[in-house]
Design a protein around this motif. Sequence first.
Motif, PDB file in Angstrom:
ATOM      1  N   ILE A 160       0.847  -1.186   0.000  1.00  0.00           N
ATOM      2  CA  ILE A 160       0.000   0.000   0.000  1.00  0.00           C
ATOM      3  C   ILE A 160       0.883   1.235   0.000  1.00  0.00           C
ATOM      4  CG2 ILE A 160      -1.830   1.235   1.215  1.00  0.00           C
ATOM      5  CD1 ILE A 160      -2.385  -1.482   2.668  1.00  0.00           C
ATOM      6  N   GLU A 161       0.639   2.124  -0.967  1.00  0.00           N
ATOM      7  CA  GLU A 161       1.405   3.363  -1.046  1.00  0.00           C
ATOM      8  C   GLU A 161       0.456   4.547  -1.169  1.00  0.00           C
ATOM      9  OE1 GLU A 161       4.077   3.152  -4.365  1.00  0.00           O
ATOM     10  OE2 GLU A 161       5.324   1.617  -3.417  1.00  0.00           O
ATOM     11  N   VAL A 162       0.848   5.669  -0.581  1.00  0.00           N
ATOM     12  CA  VAL A 162       0.104   6.914  -0.752  1.00  0.00           C
ATOM     13  C   VAL A 162       0.463   7.475  -2.122  1.00  0.00           C
ATOM     14  CG1 VAL A 162      -0.166   9.276   0.081  1.00  0.00           C
ATOM     15  CG2 VAL A 162       0.055   7.393   1.725  1.00  0.00           C
ATOM     16  N   LEU A 163      -0.557   7.835  -2.888  1.00  0.00           N
ATOM     17  CA  LEU A 163      -0.352   8.458  -4.198  1.00  0.00           C
ATOM     18  C   LEU A 163      -0.681   9.945  -4.051  1.00  0.00           C
ATOM     19  CD1 LEU A 163       0.199   8.180  -7.268  1.00  0.00           C
ATOM     20  CD2 LEU A 163      -2.266   7.867  -7.538  1.00  0.00           C
ATOM     21  N   HIS A 164       0.342  10.786  -4.031  1.00  0.00           N
ATOM     22  CA  HIS A 164       0.116  12.216  -3.832  1.00  0.00           C
ATOM     23  C   HIS A 164      -0.392  12.908  -5.091  1.00  0.00           C
ATOM     24  CE1 HIS A 164       1.521  12.437   0.249  1.00  0.00           C
ATOM     25  NE2 HIS A 164       2.615  11.780  -0.075  1.00  0.00           N
ATOM     26  N   GLY A 204      -3.986  14.074  -4.273  1.00  0.00           N
ATOM     27  CA  GLY A 204      -4.271  13.773  -2.877  1.00  0.00           C
ATOM     28  C   GLY A 204      -5.510  12.915  -2.759  1.00  0.00           C
ATOM     29  N   GLY A 205      -5.564  12.152  -1.665  1.00  0.00           N
ATOM     30  CA  GLY A 205      -6.760  11.367  -1.393  1.00  0.00           C
ATOM     31  C   GLY A 205      -6.802   9.980  -1.999  1.00  0.00           C
ATOM     32  N   ASP A 221      -1.271  13.154 -12.245  1.00  0.00           N
ATOM     33  CA  ASP A 221      -0.203  12.607 -13.092  1.00  0.00           C
ATOM     34  C   ASP A 221      -0.502  11.178 -13.532  1.00  0.00           C
ATOM     35  OD1 ASP A 221       1.150  14.990 -12.803  1.00  0.00           O
ATOM     36  OD2 ASP A 221       2.616  14.215 -11.358  1.00  0.00           O
ATOM     37  N   ALA A 222      -1.347  10.480 -12.774  1.00  0.00           N
ATOM     38  CA  ALA A 222      -1.726   9.108 -13.093  1.00  0.00           C
ATOM     39  C   ALA A 222      -3.066   9.050 -13.838  1.00  0.00           C
ATOM     40  CB  ALA A 222      -1.803   8.273 -11.816  1.00  0.00           C
ATOM     41  N   ILE A 275      -7.471   3.292  -4.580  1.00  0.00           N
ATOM     42  CA  ILE A 275      -8.631   3.521  -3.716  1.00  0.00           C
ATOM     43  C   ILE A 275      -8.700   5.013  -3.463  1.00  0.00           C
ATOM     44  CG2 ILE A 275      -9.684   3.140  -1.457  1.00  0.00           C
ATOM     45  CD1 ILE A 275      -8.265   0.474  -1.311  1.00  0.00           C
ATOM     46  N   LYS A 276      -9.846   5.597  -3.789  1.00  0.00           N
ATOM     47  CA  LYS A 276     -10.061   7.018  -3.516  1.00  0.00           C
ATOM     48  C   LYS A 276     -10.623   7.140  -2.105  1.00  0.00           C
ATOM     49  CE  LYS A 276     -12.213  11.111  -5.513  1.00  0.00           C
ATOM     50  NZ  LYS A 276     -13.134  11.572  -6.561  1.00  0.00           N
ATOM     51  N   ILE A 277      -9.929   7.886  -1.260  1.00  0.00           N
ATOM     52  CA  ILE A 277     -10.305   8.004   0.140  1.00  0.00           C
ATOM     53  C   ILE A 277     -11.304   9.136   0.357  1.00  0.00           C
ATOM     54  CG2 ILE A 277      -9.427   8.256   2.493  1.00  0.00           C
ATOM     55  CD1 ILE A 277      -8.340   5.802   0.887  1.00  0.00           C
ATOM     56  N   TYR A 278     -11.067  10.268  -0.265  1.00  0.00           N
ATOM     57  CA  TYR A 278     -11.945  11.425  -0.101  1.00  0.00           C
ATOM     58  C   TYR A 278     -11.945  12.252  -1.381  1.00  0.00           C
ATOM     59  CZ  TYR A 278      -7.356  13.373   1.127  1.00  0.00           C
ATOM     60  OH  TYR A 278      -6.026  13.707   1.124  1.00  0.00           O
TER      61      TYR A 278
END
Length: 106
Positions: free
Chosen positions: A3-7, A18-19, A11-12, A35-38
């Motif tokens: 699991i990685e945070v995608l800042h 964020g989120g 760009d993707a 996974i979109k968190i917010y």
Amino acid sequence: MKIEVLHFGKDAGLEQNGGYLEIKDANSNQHLFFIKIYDIKYNPKKEDDVQDMFIIEMGVRDGVVRIKEEHGRVYAINLTERSAEMVYSPYESEKKIIKQNRKSQV
């Protein structure tokens, strides 16, 4: 699973910076899913980069992945369902919503 945070989601090819968490295969490091968190609601009258809201902490507690974003909200992540639920907010209006959601789950 890794699991990685995608800042920088834009760009993707995603809709916001964020989120997002990016889930990868632990052995091959191949992308599996996001996974979109917010949601970030961008005001078109302001520059996007000042409105981006990033994840500042991520950890696992009691087997649950939790993240904290810049404004202090905390989310619990369900990797199986690819979903997130706000479990803490420093804002009174959102605290009431969290409390109501907990009552409806019982």
